[in-house]
Write a protein that holds these residues in place. Structure first.
Motif, PDB file in Angstrom:
ATOM      1  N   GLY A 207      -3.349  -1.424  -0.155  1.00  0.00           N
ATOM      2  CA  GLY A 207      -2.731  -1.001   1.064  1.00  0.00           C
ATOM      3  C   GLY A 207      -3.500  -1.503   2.528  1.00  0.00           C
ATOM      4  O   GLY A 207      -4.745  -1.747   2.365  1.00  0.00           O
ATOM      5  N   TYR A 208      -2.820  -1.680   3.524  1.00  0.00           N
ATOM      6  CA  TYR A 208      -3.702  -2.282   4.829  1.00  0.00           C
ATOM      7  C   TYR A 208      -2.835  -1.674   5.835  1.00  0.00           C
ATOM      8  O   TYR A 208      -1.866  -2.256   6.381  1.00  0.00           O
ATOM      9  N   PRO A 209      -3.234  -0.488   6.650  1.00  0.00           N
ATOM     10  CA  PRO A 209      -4.464   0.520   6.161  1.00  0.00           C
ATOM     11  C   PRO A 209      -3.898   0.944   4.692  1.00  0.00           C
ATOM     12  O   PRO A 209      -2.979   0.950   4.517  1.00  0.00           O
ATOM     13  N   ASN A 210      -5.028   1.453   3.938  1.00  0.00           N
ATOM     14  CA  ASN A 210      -4.839   2.176   2.862  1.00  0.00           C
ATOM     15  C   ASN A 210      -4.431   3.635   2.879  1.00  0.00           C
ATOM     16  O   ASN A 210      -4.139   4.135   3.950  1.00  0.00           O
ATOM     17  N   PHE A 211      -4.007   4.358   1.768  1.00  0.00           N
ATOM     18  CA  PHE A 211      -3.565   5.804   2.084  1.00  0.00           C
ATOM     19  C   PHE A 211      -4.608   6.579   2.693  1.00  0.00           C
ATOM     20  O   PHE A 211      -4.031   7.467   3.340  1.00  0.00           O
ATOM     21  N   PHE A 212      -5.707   6.115   2.768  1.00  0.00           N
ATOM     22  CA  PHE A 212      -6.686   6.929   3.443  1.00  0.00           C
ATOM     23  C   PHE A 212      -7.144   6.644   4.754  1.00  0.00           C
ATOM     24  O   PHE A 212      -7.635   7.233   5.552  1.00  0.00           O
ATOM     25  N   GLY A 213      -6.198   5.767   5.380  1.00  0.00           N
ATOM     26  CA  GLY A 213      -6.143   5.297   6.829  1.00  0.00           C
ATOM     27  C   GLY A 213      -7.269   4.185   6.766  1.00  0.00           C
ATOM     28  O   GLY A 213      -7.373   3.880   8.138  1.00  0.00           O
ATOM     29  N   VAL A 214      -7.997   3.992   5.778  1.00  0.00           N
ATOM     30  CA  VAL A 214      -8.982   2.870   6.066  1.00  0.00           C
ATOM     31  C   VAL A 214      -8.445   1.643   5.987  1.00  0.00           C
ATOM     32  O   VAL A 214      -7.714   1.299   5.108  1.00  0.00           O
ATOM     33  N   ILE A 215      -8.984   0.830   6.845  1.00  0.00           N
ATOM     34  CA  ILE A 215      -8.483  -0.680   6.938  1.00  0.00           C
ATOM     35  C   ILE A 215      -9.351  -1.332   5.982  1.00  0.00           C
ATOM     36  O   ILE A 215     -10.703  -1.763   6.127  1.00  0.00           O
ATOM     37  N   GLU A 216      -8.882  -2.146   4.914  1.00  0.00           N
ATOM     38  CA  GLU A 216      -9.367  -2.709   3.799  1.00  0.00           C
ATOM     39  C   GLU A 216      -9.721  -4.144   4.445  1.00  0.00           C
ATOM     40  O   GLU A 216      -9.500  -4.601   5.524  1.00  0.00           O
ATOM     41  N   GLU A 217     -10.988  -4.815   3.817  1.00  0.00           N
ATOM     42  CA  GLU A 217     -11.206  -6.139   4.244  1.00  0.00           C
ATOM     43  C   GLU A 217     -10.349  -6.974   3.281  1.00  0.00           C
ATOM     44  O   GLU A 217     -10.656  -7.113   2.095  1.00  0.00           O
ATOM     45  N   LEU A 218      -9.325  -7.664   3.877  1.00  0.00           N
ATOM     46  CA  LEU A 218      -8.585  -8.542   2.929  1.00  0.00           C
ATOM     47  C   LEU A 218      -9.046  -9.793   2.569  1.00  0.00           C
ATOM     48  O   LEU A 218      -8.803 -10.241   1.598  1.00  0.00           O
TER      49      LEU A 218
END
Lengths: 449, 478, 449, 478
Positions: A211-222
């Motif tokens: 997810g990007y942002p993921n379900f927790f609203g966190v922005i992954e490092e892609l």
């Protein structure tokens, strides 16, 4: 009957032309034995005013931003919808037309889809976009199937931080296709655990789905995810449930994603109890012929005028039937149009500004709530417009207290994960004023005291 | 008059939006995450946007523009009151994560619609989750497979007649089944003997459309269902043509086990240029445990979502389906009532038969049985070099949307006309007059057909070139 | 600014083409001395979402049928408005166009007006209708002026039972034109006193002006009025504030009226706090050239195709200026379209059925309220959908009590006539259910007890 | 493709409406009153109605279709948010007889709008009652007459320059005044000397438009107002052209005594194919007692209607004016703010001057002064037999709505172009290119102009025939 024009006289004349005596005679091929011998048991027909009154009665039983202050996200987002959108999509040439099978009288729909495809490419940093799919979750499932086709591999690594409804939908689609779905755990930051990824990845792996942002609203490092996946010949699939974020965070394409899917509801569509929205789906040029869904392309007529047509139909089921890339035979036409109008209005600067406001307001709320006694922010990673809060005491009691103040404070995560019974996903958009946020903070404080 | 792409209208610095001033401190993302620009996005004013899409709309042909007899698509009138209902703030503004006790209006509507669809179709339960007909098919075939698995069987084949929609074999394949095509034969309908011949203990199901894509009622369906059931299989019904049968006969009563509905066909919701639609699925008792989750249930006068369904095939998509479309369908059902729906089916069948009667002396009718809500001609009797495509394009010049063409595949040069019940005798007469005039033109002035359409924004487009070197995304000239 | 497309660069280039240095230079002809030397003192500009929020805030302060049960009429009526109307008038080709000066690209507006003129003629029983006027009251004033022109007489007999706002408007228009306005009294039936009429009528009289139904909801007997007026060469002007009545009562034309005016708001327009509505104006063929307002006529183009144009413009002020038949230079275009769509949808049977429901429901209410202890119905004449009630006790207290039950029971007439301090004008339309009427009756009974 | 009249679609027994069942006893009127039928009224289905008016709409050209430079009409973009605001049930559903304490939203909006218009125009008070510009004029001149009467004078004349709108003399006549035309002279603007010459003690008022219909600012207006005032007269300002002056100069400050506004011009409310508009009137202190009644006032935070105005000219119409239009204008003012309105005027003037600069070498410019928001050319330099009308019709072929033509009357073959501020440079450039191309065509291919328009539903219509034997009402063929 105001929708059925037939007068008794019309029916008589038409039966005479057909050469039968009664309407019943038209149904001779339906054996008597299987005919329904009673009237359908449904409510009595209503006049237009009664239908509207009934609908208003039902509507009054639903909480909305007109009755409550709402901090719900989790896959559907309350953004401002410019009035222009409804004015334009209400033009009957758009909403009462069907799939543009006859391009000469469907250039409006076709050109709009072509513009949509272009906007999605620009936004995601990808080369090609299809004409849309049902929603973000089913687009994600289709991306997994496409990854399996493209790599001829069957193992998928699904981030545990991916929206749970996307994960469930992927599972449904893969159920009977021998595709193995493995969980990719996350760290205390709320981001994917790259060490775990390194262990799970192998040359059997078709794709990593994040997810990007993921379900927790966190922005992954892609970027590291892409690098790791590519090293073993796997693809990186990125699912964007809140695409307004792409106004402020780097595009997945720039960071190495191979397929980018997501939900476009944020782009001018009302939350509408979860549907209709629109699934977007974009990929690299080289995989265009294995993409699912419709595509619109530019071409010319005999006089050299530019026009648009449905193209690469050889991937579709009405030609190749069981060999088609998917069984989808429509797109979300009108929702595509809404997104196209929304993105045109906001444009290059506007989408960035809306995203900046979401970012800033959610951060303001996160800091304030995190500082409340008894509350904490479990994930340390950077978030966009939603974030998880660990609340003290009984969460149901807390939420009910806030409801009594006409506040829907967030989505309790225990529905998706029993281990998260103290956690709330709070979403703040440009529609929430500072005053609303302050009231929420005070209310949380009061309810927990 | 060409309308530029929205990107070509762009001028740096122009804007079409406004935002309230930011009332909290601005936040900067770390550089690794921060996006500086959305290269290529347009910069236009609100006026630009309004004119652009208004102009684009004028190149489209909708139901409100005129007759739209696209076969298999049931292009009936889209009532305006349904649009108004869908835009009530209490409906469109309800968030899907709203607590159940604060969304009783939405849940209640969905529950009532489930019940109504069950009554109309004769099934025991209905899910509203699938987003479109093909999505409903997928759910349906998944349930068939889940049912077989629950019985400890793993059958591998699905029988599909040649008159089926293309999505049927595609769906079967997507569920891991092998597709076995069956010929429908000269009468255009399935014979019980043929089905019996193909039926064996590796057959999971038969997928059938009824009335089928030739507009013919599958008269042997009861017997066929018995044969499949006796062989341990299930029968899937493609409900695309339900508009012929409401109040007349119910697929559940005919012996089918699963069926999807197309709310955007039978229940008048707008087609939207290709969607959104909605594809609820009805099932008989034995398949209820496998329905997708969640399901809307009623508990002591309160509506709620039931997620606790251990045998469910799972989730087909996020949330609960295309609620906005369900709402329109419910408004339609409330407007029509039971008798009104039956009347709709009767008039739809009357209209199709009237067209058939008026054109059958001129256009070749490949299947002679009495058809129901649509009628399929071929171009066999069309003069000279003129084919179905040319006829279709010429109809555009006469002010009509063409019928479905070259489908079903069993008819060479098929012309598939579905008028629906919302068209008047006058409209049908004018359309038939045009069809007859074009048949004469094919003889006397074939170039009128071959060069059609003549009055549209563009002429016939080069689809081959489009596919050979696909241009799917605008790139500004360097 | 989303409505103004100019970028800084555009402005620079345009100024260069014009050959001036700054925008200020474009205003050189405006003397420095008269220029405004400060910013306008207005609220700060708002974003679209803020404008909508402000409008919703204001809207929430108004009572409507969504918040109250309403029995208000008196010149504006709550009828059901089919959804189709708003869908169609929201097409920008209609609502963003102006007066059809260029007929070749205005046939939509022109044909719709032609249809409207025809519908008004059919409904009123007259020969010609104009393309509409501002509202019923000003149309009535224009009718009086036309009667003066047509008869070359200056004395007008205005029924005291005519809507008081129509009477006041007539007075304003006639103020400086030496037209004498005399009151025509009414009987206990609520109808015009024909004996008084006989006394007042003479060969100086230009017109008799009567409401139909009148302000008290009473249906006048027009035929004797027409006969009496015609006998002295005067005209009968009929003003219809509630034209739905014409679905059930004989047309004024059939009964001898010479000019029929009225308010068309009932035909598909919301009450909208009193405007916009539409004034209709119809007359006999022989007086067409002295009619005020626009007219649309049928004609042909050079290929013989039928088309519609503004016609008889020689009556208008842009050609004859001070000799024009009136100073009106527009019509109520969009409201005309609404009325045309409404009347088309309802049609021959529908308008009669709506009228029948209004008649029946108002009669039901009148009987029930008239039977309440302390209440009476002062006028004995037949009424359409509104009627006057004499209430016991303090009328303001009574109305407040009903307001507390979310009922707006009617219009107190003392605002128009101090002698009517116990009188209430109650209106019942097809929008009021029997249940609502029963609640009203109970509430009145309770409040008076 | 001709669209029949709605009456020609009628089929006995068809219906396009539905009503709930009557829930009280039916009532019969006495036979003398009872109407049996509405002869001629159509009987059509909802589908018929929708298609009929949809098709009619496609023969219209609106602002959203393209550039609409109709001079003197200020065809600026009509914001969509204003339409949404007007449709809020709490706004459109408020009955005019609602008690004041239950309609504070409506009254408050009207009060704020009165204040805002006063601030923009520099007047001391504003009434919102008049329904249109000409209606506002009527109210204004009535007030002038009432003021003179209150002073015990009965002056008989009104001075009106030849550049005035046609409604000005018509209004003066309707108020019983004698109209005295004044020539504006070669410069196109009024000279103080001319006014002084005409001014005598029988002159009640001067009516002037500023900027005038040539788009020129009346530079001598302060002096002229002084002259009229010294002569005991008043000055009426036709506010149709206020779009040139917002935030730049205020008519009240210039010495005018009364002015009407056109909300549908300056304040962006839609023109609706000819209405509804709204024509508020602003006045200076001395005319306040004469304003129409009622007036919205504010008392200790409560808004109410003041009917107690003994010197008022009375009522101009029923209720309080076109509230639905006021509401849109207020939404526009809220959107723009003070600086935004000034910016609008500046860009409107910039646009007009840009067109002037691009066309002045090709088209004859009869008045050389710097014009403001509109520019007037003549057809003097148009080649051959081509005249203004031909140019206008040819512009239709190019996809434009023509400018206002043959007005003002002081310019022979006038072409009056008002672009407004909502048009972009690109739109203006394309329009100017078309104007220049047509000028060349007039020389090389005059028939292209003389036979225009060619692409419309009908060609040039015979207006003479229409007026000679007026057909104003459809009668079915016997």
């Amino acid at each position: 009957m105001r929708y059925i024009p037939h007068t008794d006289d019309d029916v008589r004349q038409m039966l005479a032309t057909i050469g039968v005596d009664s309407v019943t005679d038209l149904f001779v091929e339906v054996p008597e034995a299987v005919r329904l011998d009673r009237p359908l048991e449904l409510p009595e027909p209503m006049s237009e005013s009664q239908v509207l009154a009934e609908m208003k009665r039902l509507a009054a039983q639903n909480a909305t931003t007109e009755t409550h202050t709402i901090f719900l996200g989790g896959g559907a987002y309350n953004h401002f919808i410019p009035t222009v959108i409804d004015q334009l999509i209400s033009r009957s040439e758009f909403y009462t037309a069907y799939t543009p099978y006859q391009p000469e009288i469907s250039q409006g729909t076709l050109q709009a889809i072509y513009e949509y495809q272009t906007l999605i490419c620009q936004l995601t940093g990808m080369d090609v976009s299809n004409a849309s799919m049902y929603d973000g979750a089913s687009a994600c499932a289709e991306a997994v199937l496409m990854a399996a086709r493209a790599t001829r591999r069957k193992k998928m690594l699904l981030a545990a931080s991916l929206h749970p409804e996307y994960r469930e939908t992927v599972a449904t689609y893969c159920r009977h296709l021998d595709i193995e779905l493995l969980d990719l755990p996350y760290l205390p930051s709320g981001r994917i655990d790259q060490a775990a990824l390194a262990t799970l990845l192998d040359t059997e792996t078709a794709a990593v789905v994040a997810g990007y942002p993921n379900f927790f609203g966190v922005i992954e490092e892609l970027a590291p995810l892409a690098a790791a996946a590519h090293q073993v010949g796997a693809l990186l699939v990125t699912a964007v449930a809140e695409p307004v974020a792409l106004g402020q965070i780097k595009s997945p394409g720039e960071l190495g994603a191979d397929i980018v899917v997501g939900e476009g509801q944020s782009f001018g569509m009302p939350v509408s109890y979860g549907g209709p929205g629109v699934g977007f789906f974009a990929a690299r040029q080289k995989t265009v012929r294995s993409m699912p869904g419709r595509l619109v392309g530019a071409t010319r007529d005999k006089d050299g005028r530019t026009g648009y047509v449905l193209t690469l139909a050889t991937r579709e089921q009405h030609i190749r039937r069981e060999k088609a890339t998917s069984n989808i035979c429509s797109n979300q036409g009108l929702c595509v149009l809404m997104a196209t109008i929304y993105l045109s209005l906001l444009g290059r600067r506007g989408l960035r500004e809306v995203a900046a406001q979401n970012l800033a307001k959610a951060e303001y709320a996160k800091q304030a709530i995190g500082a409340l006694p008894g509350f904490s922010i479990p994930f340390s990673g950077p978030t966009f417009n939603e974030f998880v809060v660990e609340v003290p005491g009984d969460i149901d009691v807390l939420l009910l207290k806030l409801e009594q103040q006409q506040i829907l404070a967030g989505l309790p995560l225990k529905r998706y994960d029993a281990t998260m019974e103290q956690r709330l996903l709070i979403c703040v958009t440009e529609q929430n004023s500072r005053e609303q946020i302050d009231i929420l903070v005070e209310a949380l404080k009061g309810a927990a005291a | 008059l060409r309308e530029k792409l929205i990107f070509e209208h762009s001028v740096a610095g122009r804007q079409g939006y406004s935002l309230p001033a930011l009332d909290v401190p601005a936040v900067e993302l770390p550089e690794a995450l921060n996006r500086e620009d959305i290269v290529g996005f347009p910069e236009v004013s609100e006026v630009d946007v309004v004119r652009h899409f208004t102009r684009l709309s004028t190149w489209n042909y909708g139901l409100d523009s005129g007759f739209y007899p696209l076969g298999s698509c049931t292009m009936k009138y889209n009532p305006k009151v349904n649009e108004a209902a869908a835009r009530l703030p209490g409906m469109s503004g309800c968030h899907p994560h709203t607590p159940e006790h604060l969304s009783q209006g939405a849940l209640g509507l969905m529950f009532e619609l489930q019940q109504a669809l069950a009554e109309i179709s004769g099934f025991d339960a209905v899910t509203l989750q699938p987003a479109a007909g093909a999505h409903g098919e997928l759910a349906g075939v998944q349930m068939i497979r889940a049912w077989h698995q629950a019985q400890g069987r793993s059958r591998k084949k699905i029988l599909i007649p040649d008159t089926a929609h293309g999505t049927n074999p595609a769906t079967a394949a997507l569920c891991g089944y092998q597709v076995v095509p069956i010929a429908s034969g000269e009468s255009g309908i399935l014979s019980a003997a043929t089905v019996a011949e193909y039926m064996d203990d590796d057959v999971a199901a038969l997928m059938v459309t009824n009335p089928n894509t030739l507009g013919l009622f599958e008269s042997n369906i009861r017997t066929i269902c018995d044969i499949v059931h006796q062989g341990g299989g299930l029968v899937y019904c493609d409900g695309a043509n339900l508009n012929a049968l409401m109040g007349i006969a119910r697929p559940g009563d005919l012996g089918m086990d699963v069926m999807h509905f197309n709310l955007h066909k039978t229940f008048s919701t707008p087609h939207g240029g290709g969607g959104p639609g909605a594809g609820p699925v009805g099932v008989t008792e034995k398949l209820i445990p496998f329905l997708p989750k969640p399901l809307v249930v009623s508990d002591a006068g309160q509506y709620r979502l039931n997620f606790d369904r251990p045998q469910s095939i799972g989730r087909m998509r996020s949330f609960y389906g295309n609620f906005g479309i369900m709402l329109r369908a419910w408004a339609y059902i409330l407007t029509m009532g039971g008798a009104g729906l039956k009347h709709a089916s009767e008039m739809a069948v009357l209209n199709a038969n009237y067209i058939r009667a008026r054109l059958e002396d001129t256009y070749h009718l490949p299947y002679p049985n009495r058809s129901l809500h649509e009628v399929v001609f071929s171009d066999k009797q069309l003069a000279g070099d003129c084919h179905t495509l040319d006829l279709a394009k010429r109809l555009i010049d006469y002010g009509y949307h063409p019928p479905t063409i070259y489908f079903p595949l069993v008819v060479h040069g098929a012309i598939m006309i579905e008028p629906t019940e919302t068209e008047s005798k006058e409209v049908l007469d004018e359309f038939c007059d045009a069809m007859l005039a074009i048949a004469r033109e094919a003889d006397s002035h074939p170039e009128l057909l071959l060069q059609a359409p003549g009055l549209t924004a563009v002429g016939r487009l080069d689809e081959t070139a489009a596919a050979r070197k696909p241009q799917l995304c605008y790139k500004p000239a360097e």
